[in-house]
Motif scaffolding. Sequence first.
Motif, PDB file in Angstrom:
ATOM      1  N   ARG A  83       0.946  -1.242   0.137  1.00  0.00           N
ATOM      2  CA  ARG A  83      -0.011   0.190   0.077  1.00  0.00           C
ATOM      3  C   ARG A  83       0.860   1.150  -0.027  1.00  0.00           C
ATOM      4  O   ARG A  83       0.660   2.235  -0.812  1.00  0.00           O
ATOM      5  N   TYR A  84       2.101   1.120   0.772  1.00  0.00           N
ATOM      6  CA  TYR A  84       2.839   2.389   1.002  1.00  0.00           C
ATOM      7  C   TYR A  84       3.473   2.579  -0.345  1.00  0.00           C
ATOM      8  O   TYR A  84       3.483   3.610  -1.039  1.00  0.00           O
ATOM      9  N   ALA A  85       3.866   1.495  -1.091  1.00  0.00           N
ATOM     10  CA  ALA A  85       4.660   1.483  -2.432  1.00  0.00           C
ATOM     11  C   ALA A  85       3.770   1.967  -3.357  1.00  0.00           C
ATOM     12  O   ALA A  85       3.834   2.898  -4.152  1.00  0.00           O
ATOM     13  N   ASP A  86       2.420   1.712  -3.431  1.00  0.00           N
ATOM     14  CA  ASP A  86       1.440   2.263  -4.388  1.00  0.00           C
ATOM     15  C   ASP A  86       1.021   3.573  -4.078  1.00  0.00           C
ATOM     16  O   ASP A  86       1.132   4.504  -5.062  1.00  0.00           O
ATOM     17  N   ASN A  87       1.034   4.089  -2.768  1.00  0.00           N
ATOM     18  CA  ASN A  87       0.796   5.574  -2.644  1.00  0.00           C
ATOM     19  C   ASN A  87       1.795   6.284  -3.193  1.00  0.00           C
ATOM     20  O   ASN A  87       1.809   7.237  -3.708  1.00  0.00           O
ATOM     21  N   CYS A  88       3.094   6.018  -2.929  1.00  0.00           N
ATOM     22  CA  CYS A  88       4.416   6.593  -3.429  1.00  0.00           C
ATOM     23  C   CYS A  88       4.112   6.541  -4.903  1.00  0.00           C
ATOM     24  O   CYS A  88       4.788   7.496  -5.430  1.00  0.00           O
ATOM     25  N   ARG A  89       3.954   5.675  -5.773  1.00  0.00           N
ATOM     26  CA  ARG A  89       3.986   5.467  -7.106  1.00  0.00           C
ATOM     27  C   ARG A  89       2.979   6.559  -7.572  1.00  0.00           C
ATOM     28  O   ARG A  89       3.291   7.381  -8.351  1.00  0.00           O
ATOM     29  N   VAL A  90       1.744   6.521  -7.094  1.00  0.00           N
ATOM     30  CA  VAL A  90       0.709   7.491  -7.460  1.00  0.00           C
ATOM     31  C   VAL A  90       1.177   8.808  -7.233  1.00  0.00           C
ATOM     32  O   VAL A  90       0.956   9.822  -8.138  1.00  0.00           O
ATOM     33  N   LEU A  91       1.703   9.142  -6.027  1.00  0.00           N
ATOM     34  CA  LEU A  91       2.201  10.655  -5.867  1.00  0.00           C
ATOM     35  C   LEU A  91       3.494  10.909  -6.770  1.00  0.00           C
ATOM     36  O   LEU A  91       3.367  11.982  -7.254  1.00  0.00           O
ATOM     37  N   ASP A 115      14.664   7.330  -8.210  1.00  0.00           N
ATOM     38  CA  ASP A 115      13.758   6.121  -7.966  1.00  0.00           C
ATOM     39  C   ASP A 115      14.326   5.063  -6.963  1.00  0.00           C
ATOM     40  O   ASP A 115      13.902   4.377  -6.203  1.00  0.00           O
ATOM     41  N   GLY A 116      15.614   4.665  -7.460  1.00  0.00           N
ATOM     42  CA  GLY A 116      16.274   3.593  -6.809  1.00  0.00           C
ATOM     43  C   GLY A 116      16.637   3.677  -5.649  1.00  0.00           C
ATOM     44  O   GLY A 116      16.864   2.684  -4.458  1.00  0.00           O
ATOM     45  N   LEU A 117      16.524   4.981  -4.963  1.00  0.00           N
ATOM     46  CA  LEU A 117      16.906   5.433  -3.445  1.00  0.00           C
ATOM     47  C   LEU A 117      15.711   5.796  -2.842  1.00  0.00           C
ATOM     48  O   LEU A 117      15.759   5.880  -1.627  1.00  0.00           O
ATOM     49  N   GLN A 118      14.503   5.890  -3.475  1.00  0.00           N
ATOM     50  CA  GLN A 118      13.518   6.339  -2.782  1.00  0.00           C
ATOM     51  C   GLN A 118      12.756   5.521  -1.991  1.00  0.00           C
ATOM     52  O   GLN A 118      12.228   4.328  -2.412  1.00  0.00           O
ATOM     53  N   ALA A 119      12.560   5.554  -0.686  1.00  0.00           N
ATOM     54  CA  ALA A 119      11.537   4.720   0.162  1.00  0.00           C
ATOM     55  C   ALA A 119      10.222   5.156   0.114  1.00  0.00           C
ATOM     56  O   ALA A 119       9.913   6.384  -0.171  1.00  0.00           O
ATOM     57  N   PRO A 120       9.557   4.259   0.161  1.00  0.00           N
ATOM     58  CA  PRO A 120       7.691   4.600  -0.037  1.00  0.00           C
ATOM     59  C   PRO A 120       7.337   5.023   1.251  1.00  0.00           C
ATOM     60  O   PRO A 120       6.096   4.899   1.680  1.00  0.00           O
ATOM     61  N   ILE A 121       7.768   6.110   1.899  1.00  0.00           N
ATOM     62  CA  ILE A 121       7.508   6.586   3.442  1.00  0.00           C
ATOM     63  C   ILE A 121       7.286   8.060   3.016  1.00  0.00           C
ATOM     64  O   ILE A 121       5.916   8.475   3.455  1.00  0.00           O
ATOM     65  N   ILE A 122       8.128   8.901   2.832  1.00  0.00           N
ATOM     66  CA  ILE A 122       8.126  10.363   2.681  1.00  0.00           C
ATOM     67  C   ILE A 122       8.681  10.748   1.295  1.00  0.00           C
ATOM     68  O   ILE A 122       9.806  10.418   1.004  1.00  0.00           O
ATOM     69  N   VAL A 123       8.359  11.394   0.380  1.00  0.00           N
ATOM     70  CA  VAL A 123       9.003  11.780  -0.753  1.00  0.00           C
ATOM     71  C   VAL A 123       9.265  13.252  -0.730  1.00  0.00           C
ATOM     72  O   VAL A 123       8.347  14.307  -0.467  1.00  0.00           O
ATOM     73  N   THR A 124      10.620  13.631  -1.006  1.00  0.00           N
ATOM     74  CA  THR A 124      11.087  14.980  -1.146  1.00  0.00           C
ATOM     75  C   THR A 124      10.975  15.421  -2.392  1.00  0.00           C
ATOM     76  O   THR A 124      11.605  14.777  -3.312  1.00  0.00           O
TER      77      THR A 124
END
Length: 145
Positions: free
Chosen positions: A39-47, A62-71
């Motif tokens: 769910r978190y990964a899906d949220n991150c992808r949509v965002l 993308d290779g370093l981005q965790a699906p928690i918070i996006v800068t």
Amino acid sequence: GFETTGEWRFTPPTQVLAALGQALAEHADEGGIIGRGKRYADNCRVLVDGMRGLGFETFLPDGLQAPIIVTFRAPSDPRFDFTRFYDALAERGYLIYPGKLTRAPSFRIGCIGRIDATVMQGVVAAVAEVTREMRFDPAAGPSPG
């Protein structure tokens, strides 16, 4: 102590124990780490897809981005003002974070919590609306800094 008698030394924090029990049950119902992680990964992808579609640039690849918070890098367009941007999104029910963890001007949007892809689509739609209202160009490139 609790280890020997099974009893609390002081009054037990019943509200904390009840909340923990509920959180563990919800976590298990969602499929544990794998289900919640999806769910978190899906949220991150949509965002990320939505924000990039508007012209915003992510701070991390993308290779370093965790699906928690996006800068996201703050646009260099002088019409972009973080405080106005923040306030306009807050009025629409979306709270974002200033990007205090980077030297470059930025802001952050979280992907976790009791939210799903529909909420993330709402965030992107609100950002699009605020961008039009403020008349700044998200694709103007990151602010120098």
